[in-house]
Design a protein around this motif. Structure first.
Motif, PDB file in Angstrom:
ATOM      1  N   LYS A 201       0.829  -1.219   0.000  1.00  0.00           N
ATOM      2  CA  LYS A 201       0.000   0.000   0.000  1.00  0.00           C
ATOM      3  C   LYS A 201       0.860   1.264   0.000  1.00  0.00           C
ATOM      4  O   LYS A 201       0.408   2.328  -0.404  1.00  0.00           O
ATOM      5  CB  LYS A 201      -0.962  -0.015   1.177  1.00  0.00           C
ATOM      6  CG  LYS A 201      -0.284  -0.017   2.531  1.00  0.00           C
ATOM      7  CD  LYS A 201      -1.270  -0.200   3.667  1.00  0.00           C
ATOM      8  CE  LYS A 201      -0.594  -0.421   4.982  1.00  0.00           C
ATOM      9  NZ  LYS A 201       0.229  -1.615   5.087  1.00  0.00           N
ATOM     10  N   ASP A 202       2.128   1.110   0.422  1.00  0.00           N
ATOM     11  CA  ASP A 202       3.061   2.242   0.415  1.00  0.00           C
ATOM     12  C   ASP A 202       3.813   2.355  -0.908  1.00  0.00           C
ATOM     13  O   ASP A 202       4.584   3.291  -1.098  1.00  0.00           O
ATOM     14  CB  ASP A 202       4.083   2.093   1.551  1.00  0.00           C
ATOM     15  CG  ASP A 202       3.416   2.020   2.916  1.00  0.00           C
ATOM     16  OD1 ASP A 202       2.410   2.727   3.126  1.00  0.00           O
ATOM     17  OD2 ASP A 202       3.905   1.241   3.759  1.00  0.00           O
ATOM     18  N   GLY A 203       3.636   1.362  -1.794  1.00  0.00           N
ATOM     19  CA  GLY A 203       4.253   1.421  -3.105  1.00  0.00           C
ATOM     20  C   GLY A 203       5.273   0.346  -3.397  1.00  0.00           C
ATOM     21  O   GLY A 203       5.753   0.250  -4.522  1.00  0.00           O
ATOM     22  N   LEU A 204       5.638  -0.477  -2.409  1.00  0.00           N
ATOM     23  CA  LEU A 204       6.607  -1.546  -2.665  1.00  0.00           C
ATOM     24  C   LEU A 204       5.951  -2.625  -3.520  1.00  0.00           C
ATOM     25  O   LEU A 204       4.823  -3.035  -3.271  1.00  0.00           O
ATOM     26  CB  LEU A 204       7.084  -2.185  -1.358  1.00  0.00           C
ATOM     27  CG  LEU A 204       8.032  -3.378  -1.534  1.00  0.00           C
ATOM     28  CD1 LEU A 204       9.398  -2.920  -2.027  1.00  0.00           C
ATOM     29  CD2 LEU A 204       8.156  -4.161  -0.242  1.00  0.00           C
ATOM     30  N   ARG A 205       6.678  -3.086  -4.503  1.00  0.00           N
ATOM     31  CA  ARG A 205       6.206  -4.209  -5.321  1.00  0.00           C
ATOM     32  C   ARG A 205       7.185  -5.353  -5.123  1.00  0.00           C
ATOM     33  O   ARG A 205       8.394  -5.180  -5.250  1.00  0.00           O
ATOM     34  CB  ARG A 205       6.164  -3.785  -6.782  1.00  0.00           C
ATOM     35  CG  ARG A 205       5.658  -4.839  -7.733  1.00  0.00           C
ATOM     36  CD  ARG A 205       4.307  -4.440  -8.293  1.00  0.00           C
ATOM     37  NE  ARG A 205       3.759  -5.446  -9.154  1.00  0.00           N
ATOM     38  CZ  ARG A 205       3.314  -5.216 -10.372  1.00  0.00           C
ATOM     39  NH1 ARG A 205       3.354  -3.999 -10.888  1.00  0.00           N
ATOM     40  NH2 ARG A 205       2.796  -6.176 -11.083  1.00  0.00           N
ATOM     41  N   VAL A 206       6.666  -6.515  -4.768  1.00  0.00           N
ATOM     42  CA  VAL A 206       7.467  -7.727  -4.643  1.00  0.00           C
ATOM     43  C   VAL A 206       7.162  -8.581  -5.870  1.00  0.00           C
ATOM     44  O   VAL A 206       6.003  -8.850  -6.165  1.00  0.00           O
ATOM     45  CB  VAL A 206       7.144  -8.504  -3.355  1.00  0.00           C
ATOM     46  CG1 VAL A 206       7.935  -9.803  -3.285  1.00  0.00           C
ATOM     47  CG2 VAL A 206       7.416  -7.651  -2.119  1.00  0.00           C
TER      48      VAL A 206
ATOM     49  N   VAL B 258      12.076   0.420   4.303  1.00  0.00           N
ATOM     50  CA  VAL B 258      11.488   1.581   4.980  1.00  0.00           C
ATOM     51  C   VAL B 258      12.223   2.853   4.567  1.00  0.00           C
ATOM     52  O   VAL B 258      11.605   3.879   4.284  1.00  0.00           O
ATOM     53  CB  VAL B 258      11.486   1.376   6.518  1.00  0.00           C
ATOM     54  CG1 VAL B 258      11.125   2.663   7.245  1.00  0.00           C
ATOM     55  CG2 VAL B 258      10.509   0.262   6.884  1.00  0.00           C
ATOM     56  N   GLU B 259      13.556   2.797   4.515  1.00  0.00           N
ATOM     57  CA  GLU B 259      14.347   3.963   4.077  1.00  0.00           C
ATOM     58  C   GLU B 259      13.958   4.379   2.653  1.00  0.00           C
ATOM     59  O   GLU B 259      13.790   5.566   2.367  1.00  0.00           O
ATOM     60  CB  GLU B 259      15.842   3.645   4.100  1.00  0.00           C
ATOM     61  CG  GLU B 259      16.445   3.539   5.467  1.00  0.00           C
ATOM     62  CD  GLU B 259      17.905   3.060   5.410  1.00  0.00           C
ATOM     63  OE1 GLU B 259      18.536   3.125   4.330  1.00  0.00           O
ATOM     64  OE2 GLU B 259      18.399   2.597   6.450  1.00  0.00           O
ATOM     65  N   LEU B 260      13.840   3.399   1.764  1.00  0.00           N
ATOM     66  CA  LEU B 260      13.503   3.701   0.372  1.00  0.00           C
ATOM     67  C   LEU B 260      12.094   4.278   0.242  1.00  0.00           C
ATOM     68  O   LEU B 260      11.858   5.179  -0.567  1.00  0.00           O
ATOM     69  CB  LEU B 260      13.634   2.448  -0.504  1.00  0.00           C
ATOM     70  CG  LEU B 260      15.043   1.918  -0.731  1.00  0.00           C
ATOM     71  CD1 LEU B 260      15.010   0.624  -1.531  1.00  0.00           C
ATOM     72  CD2 LEU B 260      15.916   2.943  -1.422  1.00  0.00           C
ATOM     73  N   LEU B 261      11.179   3.766   1.025  1.00  0.00           N
ATOM     74  CA  LEU B 261       9.798   4.255   0.957  1.00  0.00           C
ATOM     75  C   LEU B 261       9.669   5.686   1.462  1.00  0.00           C
ATOM     76  O   LEU B 261       8.809   6.440   1.022  1.00  0.00           O
ATOM     77  CB  LEU B 261       8.851   3.328   1.726  1.00  0.00           C
ATOM     78  CG  LEU B 261       8.581   1.984   1.057  1.00  0.00           C
ATOM     79  CD1 LEU B 261       7.867   1.045   2.002  1.00  0.00           C
ATOM     80  CD2 LEU B 261       7.803   2.157  -0.242  1.00  0.00           C
TER      81      LEU B 261
END
Length: 167
Positions: A84-89, A162-165
């Motif tokens: 939901k924060d934008g990370l795609r796995v 978390v840092e990247l987001l």
């Protein structure tokens, strides 16, 4: 016949140096080449260029790889926590896997993140993947933020995500 210790030591040294340079991992990619895409098991195509602006985790895996299977719950947790924060796995199944086995594993393990299939092995070759799991955490600019052969230290991976987001 007398054993020549000095000669054996020199031979061992030469063999060790040769083995080091032949088996030494290369420096690898620094960023993702342009115009790469992955085909999902759902029949979609995901352009890696389209993912710029958000971080993503690209993990090469196989259904026959015990380390890969062991890591699935942690990847699923990352997906649930951060998509939901934008990370795609994106899990990329290797060319020696078969679609029925991949789909069975996906259903059995509840894998909700994107599952791709590198049917020809071209993507793994592009990323110089030699063992599974091999993973790449890509930053917002398409640069490799972290690269791991084998299983992740999940606390370290979580911290970097978390840092990247945060940007």
């Amino acid at each position: 016949m007398k054993l020549d210790i000095k000669g054996l030591a020199i031979l061992a040294l030469v063999a060790g140096v040769l083995a080091f340079f032949l088996l030494m991992p290369n420096q690898g990619l620094k960023s993702i080449p342009a115009n790469l895409s992955v085909a999902t098991v759902d029949g979609e195509t995901v352009s890696l260029d389209s993912l710029k602006g958000k971080p993503y985790l690209l993990t090469f895996w196989a259904t026959s790889c015990s380390g890969c299977v062991k890591e699935i719950p942690a990847l699923q947790a990352l997906h649930q926590q951060h998509h939901k924060d934008g990370l795609r796995v994106i899990g990329v199944a290797m060319s020696y896997d078969e679609i029925p086995a991949i789909q069975a594993m996906r259903a059995q393990k509840g894998m909700e993140y994107t599952i791709a299939y590198d049917q020809t092995g071209a993507l793994a070759q592009q990323f110089d993947v030699r063992v599974t799991p091999t993973s790449f955490l890509i930053d917002l600019n398409g640069k490799i933020a972290m690269h791991r052969l084998g299983e992740w230290d999940h606390a370290e991976l979580e911290q970097k995500i978390v840092e990247l987001l945060k940007g």
